[in-house]
Design a protein around this motif. Structure first.
Motif, short mmCIF file in Angstrom:
data_model
loop_
_atom_site.label_atom_id
_atom_site.label_comp_id
_atom_site.label_asym_id
_atom_site.label_seq_id
_atom_site.Cartn_x
_atom_site.Cartn_y
_atom_site.Cartn_z
N THR A 1 0.86 -1.18 0.00
CA THR A 1 0.00 0.00 0.00
C THR A 1 0.89 1.23 0.00
OG1 THR A 1 -1.67 -1.18 1.31
CG2 THR A 1 -1.82 1.23 1.26
N LEU A 2 0.57 2.19 -0.87
CA LEU A 2 1.30 3.47 -0.87
C LEU A 2 0.83 4.31 0.30
CD1 LEU A 2 1.16 4.28 -4.69
CD2 LEU A 2 3.14 3.50 -3.39
N ALA A 3 1.76 4.85 1.06
CA ALA A 3 1.45 5.67 2.24
C ALA A 3 2.15 7.02 2.10
CB ALA A 3 1.90 4.96 3.50
N SER A 4 1.40 8.05 1.72
CA SER A 4 1.98 9.39 1.52
C SER A 4 3.28 9.31 0.73
CB SER A 4 2.22 10.08 2.87
OG SER A 4 1.04 10.17 3.60
N PRO A 5 3.21 8.72 -0.48
CA PRO A 5 4.45 8.49 -1.23
C PRO A 5 5.12 9.76 -1.70
CG PRO A 5 2.57 8.03 -2.61
CD PRO A 5 2.03 8.31 -1.23
N LYS A 6 6.44 9.69 -1.73
CA LYS A 6 7.23 10.75 -2.36
C LYS A 6 7.17 10.51 -3.86
CE LYS A 6 10.18 10.78 1.71
NZ LYS A 6 9.18 10.10 2.50
N THR B 1 -3.87 -14.71 5.63
CA THR B 1 -3.77 -13.28 5.33
C THR B 1 -2.32 -12.95 4.96
OG1 THR B 1 -5.53 -12.80 6.90
CG2 THR B 1 -4.15 -10.95 6.21
N LEU B 2 -2.14 -12.36 3.78
CA LEU B 2 -0.79 -12.02 3.31
C LEU B 2 -0.11 -11.01 4.22
CD1 LEU B 2 -1.37 -11.47 -0.52
CD2 LEU B 2 -0.49 -13.50 0.61
N ALA B 3 1.21 -11.05 4.22
CA ALA B 3 1.98 -9.98 4.85
C ALA B 3 1.61 -8.68 4.13
CB ALA B 3 3.47 -10.25 4.73
N ALA B 4 1.71 -7.57 4.84
CA ALA B 4 1.35 -6.28 4.25
C ALA B 4 2.43 -5.25 4.59
CB ALA B 4 0.00 -5.81 4.78
N ALA B 5 2.73 -4.41 3.61
CA ALA B 5 3.71 -3.35 3.82
C ALA B 5 3.16 -2.04 3.28
CB ALA B 5 5.03 -3.69 3.14
N SER B 6 3.35 -0.99 4.03
CA SER B 6 3.08 0.35 3.52
C SER B 6 4.42 0.94 3.12
CB SER B 6 2.44 1.23 4.60
OG SER B 6 1.15 0.75 4.89
N VAL B 7 4.45 1.58 1.95
CA VAL B 7 5.70 2.11 1.41
C VAL B 7 5.53 3.58 1.05
CG1 VAL B 7 6.33 -0.17 0.54
CG2 VAL B 7 5.22 1.45 -0.99
N ASP B 8 6.63 4.34 1.16
CA ASP B 8 6.54 5.77 0.86
C ASP B 8 7.47 6.19 -0.28
OD1 ASP B 8 9.02 5.62 2.09
OD2 ASP B 8 8.69 7.34 3.40
N PHE B 9 8.22 5.25 -0.83
CA PHE B 9 9.14 5.60 -1.92
C PHE B 9 9.18 4.45 -2.91
CE2 PHE B 9 13.19 6.32 -4.04
CZ PHE B 9 13.18 7.69 -4.23
N VAL B 10 8.97 4.77 -4.19
CA VAL B 10 8.95 3.78 -5.25
C VAL B 10 10.05 4.10 -6.25
CG1 VAL B 10 7.59 2.76 -7.12
CG2 VAL B 10 6.46 3.46 -4.99
N TYR B 11 10.90 3.12 -6.47
CA TYR B 11 12.06 3.25 -7.36
C TYR B 11 11.86 2.25 -8.49
CZ TYR B 11 16.91 5.06 -7.16
OH TYR B 11 18.08 5.75 -7.32
N LEU B 12 11.66 2.71 -9.72
CA LEU B 12 11.57 1.80 -10.86
C LEU B 12 12.98 1.34 -11.19
CD1 LEU B 12 9.93 0.43 -13.13
CD2 LEU B 12 10.35 2.48 -14.51
N ARG B 13 13.22 0.06 -11.01
CA ARG B 13 14.55 -0.51 -11.24
C ARG B 13 14.67 -0.92 -12.70
NH1 ARG B 13 18.52 -0.69 -9.42
NH2 ARG B 13 18.92 -2.74 -8.64
N PHE B 14 15.87 -1.33 -13.07
CA PHE B 14 16.13 -1.78 -14.44
C PHE B 14 15.11 -2.85 -14.80
CE2 PHE B 14 18.78 -3.80 -17.77
CZ PHE B 14 19.04 -2.66 -18.51
N THR B 15 14.28 -2.56 -15.78
CA THR B 15 13.13 -3.39 -16.12
C THR B 15 13.11 -3.67 -17.61
OG1 THR B 15 11.84 -2.45 -14.30
CG2 THR B 15 10.60 -3.46 -16.07
N HIS B 16 12.77 -4.88 -17.97
CA HIS B 16 12.57 -5.20 -19.38
C HIS B 16 11.19 -4.71 -19.78
CE1 HIS B 16 16.10 -7.82 -19.63
NE2 HIS B 16 15.82 -8.09 -18.38
N ALA B 17 11.12 -4.02 -20.90
CA ALA B 17 9.83 -3.51 -21.37
C ALA B 17 9.81 -3.58 -22.89
CB ALA B 17 9.64 -2.06 -20.92
N THR B 18 8.62 -3.74 -23.43
CA THR B 18 8.49 -3.71 -24.87
C THR B 18 8.27 -2.28 -25.31
OG1 THR B 18 6.12 -4.09 -24.72
CG2 THR B 18 7.50 -6.04 -24.95
N GLY B 19 8.65 -1.98 -26.52
CA GLY B 19 8.48 -0.62 -27.02
C GLY B 19 8.72 -0.56 -28.50
N SER B 20 8.56 0.61 -29.05
CA SER B 20 8.78 0.85 -30.48
C SER B 20 9.87 1.89 -30.64
CB SER B 20 7.49 1.37 -31.13
OG SER B 20 6.44 0.46 -30.94
#
Length: 149
Positions: A68-73, A118-137
């Motif tokens: 869950t996002l919690a007041s994310p930066k 019940t799954l473990a749950a985490a609240s996070v405040d910072f999201v970093y897109l890491r090196f990711t494979h993606a399709t594109g043109s």
């Protein structure tokens, strides 16, 4: 870089068992617990704080976690030294820009261990897109090469 901070290392394993460092990329701009994984799959890594870890021994590698996002930066893209075009991801603060298959590093601000089914749950405040494979043109074949997704 201080002990306990998160960094990304790209290395080559030599036949003699030694590692050659190709790239060093300090990631963590804040202390604490971090979870890294691919959206839609269980986390494939986590880093625990040296002091007062929120996760502690309460998460096994590969166990699913509800995030869950919690007041994310504003979200950040790990460029790995590449030119990153303007995107809806950089600076976003909500999950509408996230897509299955993206690799994210998340700074944990609260954590609830799994109990029963019940799954473990985490609240996070910072999201970093890491090196990711993606399709594109290819949008432009002349340098600088530009890709669109």
């Amino acid at each position: 870089m201080e002990q306990g901070q998160v960094a990304s290392l790209d290395t080559i394993l030599s036949p003699d068992g030694s590692l050659t460092l190709l790239e060093y990329d300090p990631l963590a701009i804040m202390e604490g617990d971090w979870i890294e994984g691919i959206i839609g799959l269980p986390p494939n890594d986590f880093v625990l704080s040296n002091n007062n870890s929120l996760i502690g021994n309460n998460l096994k590698l590969g166990a699913p976690v509800r995030i869950t996002l919690a007041s994310p930066k504003p979200f950040v893209v790990d460029s790995k030294g590449l030119v990153i075009p303007n995107s809806s991801f950089s600076g976003a603060v909500d999950a509408s820009v996230l897509t299955p298959g993206q690799t994210l590093a998340l700074h944990v601000v609260s954590f609830t261990p799994r109990t029963g089914t019940t799954l473990a749950a985490a609240s996070v405040d910072f999201v970093y897109l890491r090196f990711t494979h993606a399709t594109g043109s290819v949008a432009n074949v002349a340098p600088p090469n530009i890709f669109t997704t």
